[in-house]
Scaffold this active site. Structure first.
Site, PDB file in Angstrom:
ATOM      1  N   HIS A  40       0.835  -1.206   0.000  1.00 31.37           N
ATOM      2  CA  HIS A  40       0.000   0.000   0.000  1.00 31.37           C
ATOM      3  C   HIS A  40       0.871   1.258   0.000  1.00 31.37           C
ATOM      4  CE1 HIS A  40      -4.089   1.634   1.602  1.00 31.37           C
ATOM      5  NE2 HIS A  40      -3.406   2.620   1.031  1.00 31.37           N
ATOM      6  N   ARG A  87       1.792   8.815  -6.387  1.00 38.27           N
ATOM      7  CA  ARG A  87       1.319  10.116  -6.916  1.00 38.27           C
ATOM      8  C   ARG A  87       1.631  10.383  -8.383  1.00 38.27           C
ATOM      9  NH1 ARG A  87      -2.034   9.960  -2.913  1.00 38.27           N
ATOM     10  NH2 ARG A  87      -1.380  10.920  -0.961  1.00 38.27           N
ATOM     11  N   ASN A 139      -5.049   5.568  -6.953  1.00 40.44           N
ATOM     12  CA  ASN A 139      -5.724   6.887  -6.923  1.00 40.44           C
ATOM     13  C   ASN A 139      -4.829   8.016  -7.421  1.00 40.44           C
ATOM     14  OD1 ASN A 139      -4.088   6.843  -4.605  1.00 40.44           O
ATOM     15  ND2 ASN A 139      -5.539   8.006  -3.365  1.00 40.44           N
ATOM     16  N   HIS A 150     -10.750  -0.441   1.044  1.00 38.72           N
ATOM     17  CA  HIS A 150     -10.652   0.673   1.987  1.00 38.72           C
ATOM     18  C   HIS A 150     -12.005   0.701   2.689  1.00 38.72           C
ATOM     19  CE1 HIS A 150      -9.832   5.125   2.901  1.00 38.72           C
ATOM     20  NE2 HIS A 150     -11.117   5.006   3.119  1.00 38.72           N
ATOM     21  N   ASP A 194       0.745   2.549   3.728  1.00 38.14           N
ATOM     22  CA  ASP A 194      -0.155   3.647   3.324  1.00 38.14           C
ATOM     23  C   ASP A 194       0.633   4.958   3.208  1.00 38.14           C
ATOM     24  OD1 ASP A 194      -2.365   4.997   2.443  1.00 38.14           O
ATOM     25  OD2 ASP A 194      -3.501   4.834   4.313  1.00 38.14           O
ATOM     26  N   HIS A 254       2.007  14.255   0.604  1.00 37.98           N
ATOM     27  CA  HIS A 254       1.185  15.405   0.219  1.00 37.98           C
ATOM     28  C   HIS A 254       2.052  16.650   0.135  1.00 37.98           C
ATOM     29  CE1 HIS A 254      -2.735  13.545   0.240  1.00 37.98           C
ATOM     30  NE2 HIS A 254      -2.552  13.061   1.442  1.00 37.98           N
TER      31      HIS A 254
END
Ligand code: DOR
Ligand code: ZN
Length: 425
Positions: free
Chosen positions: A52, A56, A86, A173, A299, A303
């Site tokens: 996981h 990006r 994602n 999720h 995870d 950011h």
């Protein structure tokens, strides 16, 4: 090359010969004119496998790229990472997963294994082309809408039927979206006091309970992402006892940190699912120790500064993990005696590789096996400095913490990706 005087799984010191990408000999006093790395008693473990990771790319290369995330992974002792879907565009077609896979090969630091989206655009309405992604060069076996829950039970059932035929797995999720509208942190006495909307444990547990029943009904494999509550561990234990093909992961941050950190209002501690209570942390550690939880998965969620350094409610959820994951597991599981080094190898390499159907990772340290491994100095400790991380982002929740262990070297198919604690490229 000879790794001299290393301790496989923390056991007796031996020499390990690596040639042509494999372990070719293990024993005392190996000789030859190969390069020699003096291990001085370092612990050797199979290269870690992350189920996981958010890399990006494509879309948010300002936060992380396949290359910077790969470097962070190698420095953390990883030799394979699953790249979550994602991205922008979403990895919901053979074209996008092949692009991510190719970027990983070009970076050449870890095997980047793309995760395919379950639904088109993570929209939760229409199944993506799971078969085409499975058949692509990226050989996708793990499918996930992570960041979003596959909330529609009929769609989830359909997805499980498809992955069963592909020998794949749906990584869910688990978040019932109707129960987490506007949620900012764990729901409890603390959220009430801080005036932040709560994310109840039941929003996670209800989906896990539903999905283990669906997985049993279909006879398919289900993997539960980032389990965060004691109740989830109970449901998983119950499901496994009934023979459901369910596996689960816990993150390093959920093994260490609690919702007390929300009191700081520092958004570096905002994550989805949220940090929970101390009782949850203890249950997660116990579940990982007894194997109810199969794997540690980071995870890793980089950011950009503008998305993270804002008021709590506006900040994106997520925190970095790759470079400190092993240290957190040492601190929370090895030091208290909950896992030994073979247990660490099992939860951070062997089982994640089996779940992801990776054939050349998570293999034992044995003659004939691919030379994917790491060398750890367990005696070393250091204070985390986010500015020194290889990740392109800085949102580490461990800043200023003193953590044990240092990954001295990582080898991918016999080639060092990290030497002397530094990436080789
Ligand atoms: O905290 C999180 N961040 N949880 C998720 O599910 C998604 C992730 C992200 O992509 O940033
Ligand atoms: Zn998630």
């Amino acid at each position: 090359m000879i790794l001299r005087n290393v301790r496989p799984y923390g056991e007796d010191a031996v020499d390990v010969r690596i040639a042509d990408g494999r372990i070719t000999e293990i024993g005392p006093g190996l000789d030859g004119d190969d390069d020699v790395l003096d291990g001085g008693g370092l612990i050797a473990l199979p290269g870690l496998v992350d189920l996981h990771t958010h890399l990006r790319e494509p879309g948010r290369e300002d936060a992380e790229t396949v290359e910077t995330g790969s470097r962070a992974a190698a420095l953390g002792g990883y030799t394979a990472v699953h790249a979550m879907a994602n991205t922008d565009p979403v990895a919901d077609t053979a074209g996008v997963v092949e692009q991510v896979w190719r970027l990983g090969q070009e970076a050449g630091l870890v095997d980047v294994v793309p995760v395919g989206a379950v639904t088109v655009g993570l929209g939760g309405e229409q199944l993506a082309e799971l078969g085409a992604m499975a058949d692509s060069a990226a050989r996708v076996r793990v499918f996930s809408d992570d960041g979003h829950c596959v909330a529609d039970p009929a769609l989830m059932r359909r997805a499980l039927e498809y992955v069963k035929a592909l020998d794949g797995v749906v990584a869910q999720h688990a978040e019932e979206p109707r129960l987490t509208v506007g949620a900012q942190m764990n729901e409890g006495e603390r959220s009430a006091r801080l005036g932040l909307a709560g994310w109840p444990a039941a929003a996670e547990e209800a989906v896990i309970a539903r999905d283990v029943l669906l997985a049993q009904h279909v006879g398919a494999r289900l993997h539960v992402c980032h389990v965060s509550t004691a109740g989830s561990v109970d449901i998983l234990r119950w499901a496994k006892a009934r023979g459901v093909q369910v596996t689960a992961e816990v993150t390093p941050h959920h093994l260490l940190l609690t919702d007390a950190l929300a009191e700081t209002y520092d958004p570096v501690y905002k994550v989805n699912p949220p940090l929970r209570t101390d009782a949850d942390v203890q249950a997660l550690r116990a579940g990982l120790a007894d194997g109810t939880i199969d794997a540690v998965a980071t995870d890793h969620a980089p950011h950009a500064v503008e998305d993270k350094e804002s008021e709590w409610a506006a900040a994106r959820p997520g925190m970095l993990g790759l470079e400190q994951a092993l240290a957190i597991v040492v601190q929370t599981m090895v030091e208290p005696g909950l896992l030994d080094w073979r247990g660490v190898a099992d939860r951070m390499s062997v089982r994640p590789a089996v779940i992801g159907r990776l054939e050349t990772h998570g293999r034992p340290l044995a003659v004939g096996e691919p030379a994917n491994l790491l060398l750890l100095d367990p005696a070393h400790s250091s204070v985390v400095d986010p500015a020194a991380l290889a990740s392109r982002s800085r949102n580490s929740p461990y800043a200023g913490r003193e953590l044990p262990g240092r990954v001295v070297a990582t080898f991918l198919r016999g080639v060092p990706t990290v030497l002397d604690g530094k990436a080789t490229k």
